[in-house]
Design a protein around this motif. Structure first.
Motif, PDB file in Angstrom:
ATOM      1  N   SER A 120       0.855  -1.184   0.000  1.00  0.00           N
ATOM      2  CA  SER A 120       0.000   0.000   0.000  1.00  0.00           C
ATOM      3  C   SER A 120       0.892   1.236   0.000  1.00  0.00           C
ATOM      4  O   SER A 120       1.675   1.445   0.917  1.00  0.00           O
ATOM      5  CB  SER A 120      -0.898  -0.005   1.234  1.00  0.00           C
ATOM      6  OG  SER A 120      -1.731  -1.148   1.214  1.00  0.00           O
ATOM      7  N   ALA A 121       0.760   2.054  -1.041  1.00  0.00           N
ATOM      8  CA  ALA A 121       1.644   3.200  -1.225  1.00  0.00           C
ATOM      9  C   ALA A 121       0.975   4.531  -0.880  1.00  0.00           C
ATOM     10  O   ALA A 121       1.662   5.506  -0.577  1.00  0.00           O
ATOM     11  CB  ALA A 121       2.143   3.239  -2.665  1.00  0.00           C
ATOM     12  N   GLY A 122      -0.353   4.592  -0.946  1.00  0.00           N
ATOM     13  CA  GLY A 122      -1.049   5.833  -0.679  1.00  0.00           C
ATOM     14  C   GLY A 122      -2.542   5.582  -0.582  1.00  0.00           C
ATOM     15  O   GLY A 122      -3.015   4.473  -0.834  1.00  0.00           O
ATOM     16  N   PHE A 123      -3.274   6.642  -0.203  1.00  0.00           N
ATOM     17  CA  PHE A 123      -4.722   6.519  -0.118  1.00  0.00           C
ATOM     18  C   PHE A 123      -5.375   7.850  -0.386  1.00  0.00           C
ATOM     19  O   PHE A 123      -4.741   8.910  -0.328  1.00  0.00           O
ATOM     20  CB  PHE A 123      -5.154   5.943   1.231  1.00  0.00           C
ATOM     21  CG  PHE A 123      -5.478   6.955   2.311  1.00  0.00           C
ATOM     22  CD1 PHE A 123      -6.707   6.934   2.942  1.00  0.00           C
ATOM     23  CD2 PHE A 123      -4.557   7.916   2.710  1.00  0.00           C
ATOM     24  CE1 PHE A 123      -7.010   7.850   3.943  1.00  0.00           C
ATOM     25  CE2 PHE A 123      -4.851   8.834   3.712  1.00  0.00           C
ATOM     26  CZ  PHE A 123      -6.086   8.805   4.325  1.00  0.00           C
ATOM     27  N   VAL A 124      -6.659   7.793  -0.696  1.00  0.00           N
ATOM     28  CA  VAL A 124      -7.476   8.990  -0.839  1.00  0.00           C
ATOM     29  C   VAL A 124      -8.830   8.720  -0.199  1.00  0.00           C
ATOM     30  O   VAL A 124      -9.393   7.632  -0.361  1.00  0.00           O
ATOM     31  CB  VAL A 124      -7.622   9.436  -2.316  1.00  0.00           C
ATOM     32  CG1 VAL A 124      -8.335   8.396  -3.167  1.00  0.00           C
ATOM     33  CG2 VAL A 124      -8.303  10.790  -2.417  1.00  0.00           C
ATOM     34  N   MET A 125      -9.309   9.685   0.586  1.00  0.00           N
ATOM     35  CA  MET A 125     -10.636   9.627   1.193  1.00  0.00           C
ATOM     36  C   MET A 125     -11.431  10.794   0.622  1.00  0.00           C
ATOM     37  O   MET A 125     -10.946  11.929   0.629  1.00  0.00           O
ATOM     38  CB  MET A 125     -10.560   9.739   2.715  1.00  0.00           C
ATOM     39  CG  MET A 125     -11.923   9.716   3.406  1.00  0.00           C
ATOM     40  SD  MET A 125     -11.798   9.887   5.208  1.00  0.00           S
ATOM     41  CE  MET A 125     -11.074   8.302   5.646  1.00  0.00           C
ATOM     42  N   PHE A 126     -12.632  10.514   0.121  1.00  0.00           N
ATOM     43  CA  PHE A 126     -13.419  11.568  -0.508  1.00  0.00           C
ATOM     44  C   PHE A 126     -14.906  11.345  -0.249  1.00  0.00           C
ATOM     45  O   PHE A 126     -15.331  10.260   0.151  1.00  0.00           O
ATOM     46  CB  PHE A 126     -13.142  11.625  -2.014  1.00  0.00           C
ATOM     47  CG  PHE A 126     -13.443  10.341  -2.736  1.00  0.00           C
ATOM     48  CD1 PHE A 126     -14.690  10.119  -3.309  1.00  0.00           C
ATOM     49  CD2 PHE A 126     -12.488   9.347  -2.856  1.00  0.00           C
ATOM     50  CE1 PHE A 126     -14.969   8.939  -3.971  1.00  0.00           C
ATOM     51  CE2 PHE A 126     -12.756   8.147  -3.508  1.00  0.00           C
ATOM     52  CZ  PHE A 126     -14.004   7.943  -4.072  1.00  0.00           C
ATOM     53  N   PHE A 127     -15.677  12.406  -0.474  1.00  0.00           N
ATOM     54  CA  PHE A 127     -17.129  12.325  -0.355  1.00  0.00           C
ATOM     55  C   PHE A 127     -17.733  13.376  -1.277  1.00  0.00           C
ATOM     56  O   PHE A 127     -17.024  14.224  -1.828  1.00  0.00           O
ATOM     57  CB  PHE A 127     -17.592  12.543   1.090  1.00  0.00           C
ATOM     58  CG  PHE A 127     -17.121  13.818   1.715  1.00  0.00           C
ATOM     59  CD1 PHE A 127     -17.852  14.995   1.596  1.00  0.00           C
ATOM     60  CD2 PHE A 127     -15.935  13.848   2.441  1.00  0.00           C
ATOM     61  CE1 PHE A 127     -17.415  16.178   2.180  1.00  0.00           C
ATOM     62  CE2 PHE A 127     -15.494  15.027   3.032  1.00  0.00           C
ATOM     63  CZ  PHE A 127     -16.236  16.193   2.897  1.00  0.00           C
TER      64      PHE A 127
END
Length: 164
Positions: A68-75
């Motif tokens: 796992s290199a990165g993440f994004v949380m969105f809405f």
């Protein structure tokens, strides 16, 4: 991995099995932003809020190989002026060893595709004024809107307001 060679990135939507991974990313971004003391969420909170009967946000993870290199949380939010939904990026984070290698761009492309597919009128996010990622966002075509000041009301304040 050496240098700043681009890497093959796979983006996947998370599910409830990823709650501890998501919390790890939240802690990592909080540490980067010097806000570690502000993280109060738990795996139980995230499970309920992200995967419960009414999900309030979505999370995708960028993987390089099996890491796992990165993440994004969105809405989604809504623009009354545009009359369309918007996509708001709450958090985007790439582990330091993967920065400059296409991971952040892949996460932003993922969000842009979702925004386009869902008929959004815009994508928004906030960036701390000292964050060097601002140049990265501008290279993608984003513009800082410095005339807008973000106001925030915490739980205590809005609870007091709600009680009159």
């Amino acid at each position: 991995m050496t240098g700043f060679d681009k890497v093959k990135v796979t983006i996947r939507q998370t599910d409830e099995r990823d709650v501890s991974l998501i919390l790890g990313f939240i802690r990592a971004i909080a540490e980067f932003e010097h806000l570690s003391d502000s993280v109060m969420t738990t795996e139980e909170d995230l499970s309920k809020s992200l995967f419960g009967p009414r999900p309030y946000a979505e999370v995708a993870v960028a993987e390089v190989g099996n890491k796992s290199a990165g993440f994004v949380m969105f809405f989604h939010n809504f623009s009354s002026f545009a009359g369309k939904p918007g996509l708001y990026i709450e958090d985007i984070y790439v582990h330091p060893e993967y920065r400059g290698r296409g991971v952040g761009r892949s996460l932003m492309v993922y969000c842009a595709r979702i925004a386009k597919e869902r008929g959004c009128g815009r994508m928004d996010w906030s960036v701390l004024n000292w964050n060097p990622a601002r140049k990265f966002y501008e290279s993608l075509g984003a513009q800082a809107h410095e005339e807008w000041i973000i106001y925030r009301m915490g739980e205590k304040a809005f609870s007091e307001l709600a009680e009159g």
